[in-house]
Design a protein around this motif. Structure first.
Motif, mmCIF file in Angstrom:
data_model
loop_
_atom_site.group_PDB
_atom_site.id
_atom_site.type_symbol
_atom_site.label_atom_id
_atom_site.label_comp_id
_atom_site.label_asym_id
_atom_site.label_seq_id
_atom_site.Cartn_x
_atom_site.Cartn_y
_atom_site.Cartn_z
ATOM 1 N N THR A 23 0.687 -1.254 -0.063
ATOM 2 C CA THR A 23 -0.052 0.155 0.270
ATOM 3 C C THR A 23 0.791 1.360 0.005
ATOM 4 O O THR A 23 0.374 2.293 -0.682
ATOM 5 C CB THR A 23 -0.990 -0.027 1.362
ATOM 6 N N GLU A 24 1.884 1.263 0.612
ATOM 7 C CA GLU A 24 2.711 2.527 0.953
ATOM 8 C C GLU A 24 3.521 2.842 -0.308
ATOM 9 O O GLU A 24 4.096 3.916 -0.205
ATOM 10 C CB GLU A 24 3.656 2.172 2.031
ATOM 11 N N ARG A 25 3.470 1.948 -1.324
ATOM 12 C CA ARG A 25 4.529 2.295 -2.635
ATOM 13 C C ARG A 25 3.522 2.581 -3.801
ATOM 14 O O ARG A 25 3.412 1.595 -4.200
ATOM 15 C CB ARG A 25 5.444 1.233 -2.923
ATOM 16 N N MET A 26 3.062 3.790 -3.895
ATOM 17 C CA MET A 26 2.232 4.332 -4.930
ATOM 18 C C MET A 26 2.937 4.658 -6.098
ATOM 19 O O MET A 26 3.954 5.280 -5.764
ATOM 20 C CB MET A 26 1.166 5.252 -4.321
ATOM 21 N N PRO A 27 2.693 4.640 -7.092
ATOM 22 C CA PRO A 27 3.288 5.196 -8.344
ATOM 23 C C PRO A 27 3.083 6.811 -8.355
ATOM 24 O O PRO A 27 2.016 7.439 -7.702
ATOM 25 C CB PRO A 27 2.453 4.801 -9.791
#
Length: 148
Positions: free
Chosen positions: A98-102
């Motif tokens: 969840t914490e690594r969004m484009p």
């Protein structure tokens, strides 16, 4: 056209046809996802040599590679969903991070950079693309649509 975090018209309609599968979060899983999407598109009448098959296969390759590289959580798979809606084909790749969004603003990489062009390719090939949270699980879905 790029549209991050905004719903599309295809999300609101039931698909005419659909293919969905989970893959191991490995380079081999990403390659298999790309190949199976290309095969399914061919089965649906979008031949291997068609523009749509080429575009969606490349988009799948980029999104699956990103799921493996940036969205991998040890022991968790990533999921691919290909759906044909009236007038549009939609590819979705979901991972559990969840914490690594484009990025919402795609930076242009340096000319000598060896990475950082994948989402630029997705934006160039797709009519719309974006991200959304996974409805009943942790993580995110990165999606792209191409008009038929």
């Amino acid at each position: 056209m790029t549209s991050l975090h905004s719903p599309s018209s295809a999300e609101a309609t039931a698909p005419l046809r659909e293919f969905a599968m989970r893959f191991s979060s490995t380079p081999r899983g990403a390659r298999l996802a790309r190949r199976l999407v290309s095969h399914r598109l061919d089965d649906w009448g979008y031949g291997y040599d068609s523009t749509l098959n080429d575009a969606l296969t490349l988009i799948t390759a980029e999104l699956a590679a990103n799921a493996v590289r940036h969205g991998r959580v040890p022991g968790r798979d990533f999921a691919v969903r290909l759906a044909e809606h009236p007038g549009v084909l939609r590819i979705e790749v979901s991972d559990t991070r969840t914490e690594r969004m484009p990025p919402t603003d795609l930076p242009t990489p340096a000319a000598d950079a060896e990475s950082g062009r994948g989402l630029l390719l997705v934006a160039a090939l797709a009519d719309h693309w974006g991200t959304s949270p996974r409805p009943a699980a942790p993580g995110k879905t990165v999606w792209a649509e191409c008009r038929r």
